[in-house]
Design a protein around this motif. Structure first.
Motif, PDB file in Angstrom:
ATOM      1  N   ASP A 159       0.796  -0.900  -0.163  1.00 38.47           N
ATOM      2  CA  ASP A 159       0.336  -0.371   0.039  1.00 38.47           C
ATOM      3  C   ASP A 159       0.894   1.803  -0.414  1.00 38.47           C
ATOM      4  OD1 ASP A 159      -2.497  -1.619  -0.130  1.00 38.47           O
ATOM      5  OD2 ASP A 159      -2.435  -1.372   2.349  1.00 38.47           O
ATOM      6  N   VAL A 160       1.892   1.256   0.399  1.00 37.27           N
ATOM      7  CA  VAL A 160       2.980   2.116   1.109  1.00 37.27           C
ATOM      8  C   VAL A 160       3.886   2.684   0.471  1.00 37.27           C
ATOM      9  CG1 VAL A 160       1.575   3.490   3.026  1.00 37.27           C
ATOM     10  CG2 VAL A 160       3.112   1.696   2.932  1.00 37.27           C
ATOM     11  N   GLY A 161       4.458   1.475  -0.353  1.00 39.26           N
ATOM     12  CA  GLY A 161       5.551   1.487  -0.901  1.00 39.26           C
ATOM     13  C   GLY A 161       5.677   1.159  -2.470  1.00 39.26           C
ATOM     14  N   ALA A 162       6.975   2.050  -3.104  1.00 39.73           N
ATOM     15  CA  ALA A 162       7.219   2.507  -4.166  1.00 39.73           C
ATOM     16  C   ALA A 162       6.735   0.795  -4.807  1.00 39.73           C
ATOM     17  CB  ALA A 162       8.580   2.648  -5.109  1.00 39.73           C
ATOM     18  N   LEU A 218       5.433   3.495 -10.632  1.00 36.57           N
ATOM     19  CA  LEU A 218       4.218   3.470 -10.384  1.00 36.57           C
ATOM     20  C   LEU A 218       3.790   4.847  -8.965  1.00 36.57           C
ATOM     21  CD1 LEU A 218       2.165   0.312 -10.596  1.00 36.57           C
ATOM     22  CD2 LEU A 218       2.219   2.399 -12.552  1.00 36.57           C
ATOM     23  N   GLU A 219       2.524   4.768  -8.924  1.00 37.77           N
ATOM     24  CA  GLU A 219       2.364   5.751  -7.536  1.00 37.77           C
ATOM     25  C   GLU A 219       2.040   4.930  -6.646  1.00 37.77           C
ATOM     26  OE1 GLU A 219       3.158   8.747  -6.643  1.00 37.77           O
ATOM     27  OE2 GLU A 219       2.011   9.945  -7.805  1.00 37.77           O
ATOM     28  N   PRO A 220       2.667   5.149  -5.382  1.00 42.43           N
ATOM     29  CA  PRO A 220       1.832   4.483  -4.446  1.00 42.43           C
ATOM     30  C   PRO A 220       0.971   3.901  -4.680  1.00 42.43           C
ATOM     31  CG  PRO A 220       3.725   5.467  -3.288  1.00 42.43           C
ATOM     32  CD  PRO A 220       3.670   6.138  -5.033  1.00 42.43           C
ATOM     33  N   ARG A 221      -0.029   2.790  -4.098  1.00 40.51           N
ATOM     34  CA  ARG A 221      -1.807   3.257  -3.859  1.00 40.51           C
ATOM     35  C   ARG A 221      -2.021   3.741  -2.739  1.00 40.51           C
ATOM     36  NH1 ARG A 221      -2.829  -2.963  -2.822  1.00 40.51           N
ATOM     37  NH2 ARG A 221      -1.423  -3.546  -4.494  1.00 40.51           N
TER      38      ARG A 221
END
Ligand SMILES: [Zn+2]
Length: 462
Positions: free
Chosen positions: A101-104, A113-116
């Motif tokens: 959810d919060v990793g690169a 890609l943007e983190p979720r």
């Protein structure tokens, strides 16, 4: 691997060396020269740095997740993380989920890609928020009904990420609850929301043998259990204090009158009775080669003393008083061993040779034998140490329990053998260059205490 890759590797290692040297310098600082305010500011700065590194850890975990599909790192990523970082498997699972959810992230094509959870990830990488904040925001989305659309979710994430940088986690939780109520004012949830949330998990068994479990029941399960508990948990029914507990029909008035159990205790006893009835019905068929039943292992010496504990193939510790009480029933297997020779003395209720051997394996291995694996015996398969195709026989000396993913590793170059203490050893194929334990002590915690004192016969294991 080209020279640019190896020089890249060199510089990563050099920066980490420098970081460790700098950290040592920080640890050597004398902070007692500072004022109280200064010290608080030091604490804030150390916390920020620690949070930045924790967030960077998520990026690394995501890279490992991507590569683990292509590379064999000797077991699942979760077990490798748990073993190498010395964290519990539950913490490793959480780490992998948080990283998702919060990793690169990278697309399959390789582009970033943007983190979720974009804003949350930014704040975490800036060291402004910690794992507690991340947990609140992830929980917010876990509870959000599927009917809330993509745009509303994105706006909510941005808001919560920004709030988080200014709020304590407990304050953030209140803000999140408020936001959830605004997004779903009628409190509408659909079957998919409920199905997603459902689950039942045990926590570790306490020293007194008691366990706490967490049940997320769907309305259907709750209604089902309510009906069972209303019948089997009624006053005077299934009362273990009665000499002959009433299970069927109306309990006699005196049984009702002497029933002093609380409603919670009656509900508990009702669930026990339900489980027993299902096991005793014989309707569950076979589970991995054995009729579905509780498999219990103990030693003759403990049984004679009516002291100590037995272990089930589910990894549960049972007091001897329970084992003896259960011995009268028909829904469990009992394997009794000689404490000194490790020899199986009695296998209750078994007629099939292969079932005998499987019970002996349950008793010896108790669970998956791969180092660090926590899968209990009920979730394992029988691995033939000499492969069947090369004439392996199903005999305890030549077989070992392994869970499905680890059983697969045995076909992929790992060597499985018995060491001189009669314990199953897993040796990695040379190309993995993996060090660490070769024996799984997870299901045999007494070995941690005996480390270095284990005699050559290894029979303290019982
Ligand atoms: Zn395993």
């Amino acid at each position: 691997m080209g020279s640019s890759a190896s020089s890249g590797r060199q510089s990563v290692l050099a920066v980490l060396d420098q970081l460790e040297a700098d950290a040592d310098q920080v640890l050597a600082l004398r902070l007692d020269v500072l004022s109280e305010l200064d010290r608080i500011s030091v604490l804030c700065r150390l916390t920020t740095v620690a949070r930045k590194f924790a967030a960077r850890g998520y990026d690394v975990v995501n890279q490992l997740v991507d590569e683990a599909t292509a590379t064999d790192i000797g077991g699942s990523l979760v077990s490798v993380l748990a073993d190498r970082l010395l964290i519990s498997p539950a913490a490793a699972v959480r780490m992998v989920k948080e990283a998702a959810d919060v990793g690169a992230r990278r697309a399959i094509t390789g582009e970033p890609l943007e983190p979720r959870l974009t804003t949350t990830a930014q704040k975490a990488h800036a060291g402004l928020i910690g794992p507690e904040h991340v947990a609140v925001i992830r929980e917010f989305f876990r509870q959000l009904p599927a009917s809330v659309g993509h745009d509303a979710r994105e706006r909510a994430e941005e808001m919560l990420g920004n709030f988080a940088a200014d709020l304590r986690p407990d304050q953030l939780r209140k803000a999140a609850a408020h936001l959830a109520a605004r997004l779903n004012p009628d409190g509408r949830f659909c079957d998919a929301d409920r199905a997603h949330k459902r689950g039942f998990y045990w926590r570790c068994q306490d020293a007194d043998g008691m366990s706490v479990g967490t049940l997320w029941a769907t309305p259907e399960l709750r209604a089902t259990l309510d009906a069972v508990i209303a019948k089997l948990g009624a006053p005077g029914v299934c009362n273990p204090d009665d000499p002959a507990p009433t299970v069927d029909g109306q309990p006699p008035p005196q049984a009702v009158n002497r029933d002093t159990r609380t409603p919670g205790q009656r509900a508990h006893d009702a669930l026990t009775a339900m489980g027993r009835a299902v096991l005793a019905s014989g309707q569950l068929g076979a589970h991995r080669g054995l009729p579905t039943a509780i498999i219990v292992q103990t030693t003759l010496q403990d049984m004679e003393k009516a002291a100590g504990t037995a272990i089930t193939a589910g990894g549960t510790t049972l007091p001897m008083s329970d084992v003896i009480r259960m011995a009268a029933s028909a829904y469990h297997y009992l394997a009794i061993f000689d404490k000194h020779s490790n020899r199986p003395l009695y296998l209750g209720r078994t007629r099939i040779a292969s079932a005998d051997q499987r019970i002996v394996l349950h008793a010896r291995d108790r669970g998956c034998t791969f180092p660090g694996c926590d899968k209990p015996g009920y979730l394992t398969e029988v691995h033939h140490i000499v492969p069947y195709s090369r004439g392996g026989e199903t005999e305890p000396r030549k077989t070992a329990l392994a869970c499905k993913p680890h059983h697969k590793l045995a076909d992929e170059g790992w060597t499985v053998r018995l060491n001189e203490h009669g314990q199953v050893e897993w040796l990695p194929p040379p190309h993995l260059n993996r060090d660490g334990p070769t024996v799984n002590n997870f299901h045999h915690p007494q070995r941690y205490l005996e480390r270095g004192q284990l005699g050559p016969d290894g029979d303290k294991d019982n």
